[in-house]
Design an enzyme around this catalytic site. Structure first.
Site, PDB file in Angstrom:
ATOM      1  N   HIS A  44       0.825  -1.201   0.000  1.00  0.00           N
ATOM      2  CA  HIS A  44       0.000   0.000   0.000  1.00  0.00           C
ATOM      3  C   HIS A  44       0.865   1.259   0.000  1.00  0.00           C
ATOM      4  O   HIS A  44       2.093   1.185   0.144  1.00  0.00           O
ATOM      5  CB  HIS A  44      -0.935  -0.014   1.204  1.00  0.00           C
ATOM      6  CG  HIS A  44      -2.029  -1.034   1.091  1.00  0.00           C
ATOM      7  ND1 HIS A  44      -3.054  -1.133   1.995  1.00  0.00           N
ATOM      8  CD2 HIS A  44      -2.249  -2.007   0.162  1.00  0.00           C
ATOM      9  CE1 HIS A  44      -3.856  -2.113   1.642  1.00  0.00           C
ATOM     10  NE2 HIS A  44      -3.393  -2.664   0.540  1.00  0.00           N
ATOM     11  N   GLU A  46       1.339   3.686   2.113  1.00  0.00           N
ATOM     12  CA  GLU A  46       2.107   3.977   3.314  1.00  0.00           C
ATOM     13  C   GLU A  46       3.395   3.156   3.359  1.00  0.00           C
ATOM     14  O   GLU A  46       4.456   3.652   3.744  1.00  0.00           O
ATOM     15  CB  GLU A  46       1.265   3.681   4.566  1.00  0.00           C
ATOM     16  CG  GLU A  46      -0.013   4.507   4.660  1.00  0.00           C
ATOM     17  CD  GLU A  46      -1.214   3.816   4.062  1.00  0.00           C
ATOM     18  OE1 GLU A  46      -2.310   3.966   4.601  1.00  0.00           O
ATOM     19  OE2 GLU A  46      -1.059   3.125   3.023  1.00  0.00           O
ATOM     20  N   CYS A  73      -5.465   1.216   6.364  1.00  0.00           N
ATOM     21  CA  CYS A  73      -6.212  -0.008   6.661  1.00  0.00           C
ATOM     22  C   CYS A  73      -5.778  -0.580   8.006  1.00  0.00           C
ATOM     23  O   CYS A  73      -4.637  -0.407   8.441  1.00  0.00           O
ATOM     24  CB  CYS A  73      -6.023  -1.036   5.558  1.00  0.00           C
ATOM     25  SG  CYS A  73      -4.342  -1.648   5.369  1.00  0.00           S
ATOM     26  N   ALA A 152     -20.376   7.869 -29.346  1.00  0.00           N
ATOM     27  CA  ALA A 152     -19.936   8.839 -30.348  1.00  0.00           C
ATOM     28  C   ALA A 152     -21.126   9.134 -31.253  1.00  0.00           C
ATOM     29  O   ALA A 152     -21.905   8.236 -31.587  1.00  0.00           O
ATOM     30  CB  ALA A 152     -18.765   8.292 -31.157  1.00  0.00           C
ATOM     31  N   THR A 200     -25.533  -4.762 -30.547  1.00  0.00           N
ATOM     32  CA  THR A 200     -24.202  -4.215 -30.822  1.00  0.00           C
ATOM     33  C   THR A 200     -23.171  -5.324 -30.859  1.00  0.00           C
ATOM     34  O   THR A 200     -22.283  -5.348 -31.728  1.00  0.00           O
ATOM     35  CB  THR A 200     -23.824  -3.178 -29.744  1.00  0.00           C
ATOM     36  OG1 THR A 200     -24.738  -2.083 -29.808  1.00  0.00           O
ATOM     37  CG2 THR A 200     -22.407  -2.663 -29.947  1.00  0.00           C
ATOM     38  N   ALA A 263     -27.602   2.308 -28.731  1.00  0.00           N
ATOM     39  CA  ALA A 263     -28.435   3.429 -28.331  1.00  0.00           C
ATOM     40  C   ALA A 263     -29.510   3.017 -27.333  1.00  0.00           C
ATOM     41  O   ALA A 263     -29.768   3.717 -26.344  1.00  0.00           O
ATOM     42  CB  ALA A 263     -29.072   4.065 -29.565  1.00  0.00           C
ATOM     43  N   SER A 268     -31.634   3.100 -21.914  1.00  0.00           N
ATOM     44  CA  SER A 268     -32.290   2.403 -20.804  1.00  0.00           C
ATOM     45  C   SER A 268     -31.658   2.774 -19.472  1.00  0.00           C
ATOM     46  O   SER A 268     -32.362   2.923 -18.461  1.00  0.00           O
ATOM     47  CB  SER A 268     -32.235   0.881 -21.016  1.00  0.00           C
ATOM     48  OG  SER A 268     -30.904   0.383 -20.916  1.00  0.00           O
TER      49      SER A 268
END
Length: 310
Positions: A44, A46, A73, A152, A200, A263, A268
């Site tokens: 981490h 530290e 932590c 896009a 898609t 789209a 949605s």
């Protein structure tokens, strides 16, 4: 603390599901050590900061202040508790940007340091520190991924030519430039998951990788019949769901999710008010007709809508 945030950003795309964290050690206005969390499973911030201190400066750690952008932590995980290292070094003072929302920490790190007699200051640049790790906070506080929308569109508001079947009769319209493609791949690298709709996926067979930016490829999902299926598992048995919120709850291991199309899928999420950030790439190309781009309004909640021009 500003320097802590600068350092922390070096870990973008590499630390999830852990947060990005930076640490700076100061003795009498002189920085004697600094570090950041470089990758999930590694030391981490530290630890790296303490390790960076020159041997001749180690005796003055007990007279020094360590600044950390997130609460240290206090539990064992893939690495030992950072609080125990700070106690062992006998720091005079610890300055914390913001509290850790993880229920395994959640104030326990700060309490441990204070119990050891270390002065602790909390809340320096709190909002900036929370924003840096907004995806981490979303997962732990709201139990769903941070959701970023991306698409896009042409100058007249279309994302592609109209397609009446699941078979493409030509290449998809390309609005992106090499520069904006690189930015999209950077965006992918900063998310753990990426989702597209089944149409898609079937028409475009997108790779959804980070090949133009260093970083991990996000886990791929396809939204189909009210469920999200890992793209690597297709075809798969479809799981029925009551809605997008249930799907997101199922993604409890996914800290951040990038929605890239199409789209209907994007709309949605907008209609369900399940989004946190949006990236829109706008081209000067005019299509005249086609599939309308999603509609998104200026957000009263203050969520960011980024617009890049290709």
């Amino acid at each position: 603390m500003i320097r802590c945030l600068q350092l922390a950003r070096h870990g973008e795309g590499m630390t999830a599901p852990n947060p990005m964290v930076g640490a700076v050690i100061v003795h009498k206005d002189r920085i004697i050590g600094e570090g950041w969390h470089r990758a999930y499973g590694g030391p981490h911030a530290e630890v790296n900061a303490v390790r960076s201190v020159r041997p001749e400066d180690e005796p003055i750690l007990c007279e020094s202040t360590i600044y950390v952008s997130l609460e240290p932590c206090s539990h064992w995980g893939k690495t030992p508790p950072c609080t125990e290292l700070l106690v062992k070094c006998d720091f005079k003072r610890v300055v914390v940007g913001c509290e850790d929302p993880n229920e395994k920490v959640a104030g326990r790190g700060i309490a441990r340091l204070r119990a050891a007699g270390i002065e602790v200051c909390v809340g320096v640049l709190r909002e900036e520190c929370r924003w840096l790790n907004r995806k981490f906070f979303m997962q732990h506080e709201h139990h769903r991924p941070w959701i970023t929308l991306k698409w896009a569109e042409s100058a007249d508001g279309f994302i592609d030519r109209r397609r009446e079947s699941m078979e493409r009769d030509g290449e998809a319209v390309r609005f992106s430039t090499p520069w904006t493609q690189m930015l999209v791949h950077r965006l992918r690298a900063s998310h753990q998951g990426i989702l597209v709709g089944r149409r898609t996926w079937a028409l475009d067979k997108p790779s959804l990788t980070t090949r133009q930016w260093p970083g991990k490829n996000p886990q791929r999902f396809v939204l189909t019949q009210g469920c999200a299926v890992n793209a690597d598992d297709l075809p798969a048995t479809e799981r029925h769901s009551d809605g997008l919120e249930d799907i997101l709850r199922d993604m409890h291991d996914c800290q951040s999710l990038l929605i890239e199309g199409g789209a209907e899928t994007l709309q949605s999420f907008i209609d369900a008010d399940l989004w946190d950030e949006a990236y829109i790439e706008r081209s000067d190309m005019v299509l005249g007709d086609g599939i309308k781009a999603p509609k998104i309004q200026t957000d009263p909640k203050g969520r960011l809508i980024h617009v890049n021009f290709a």
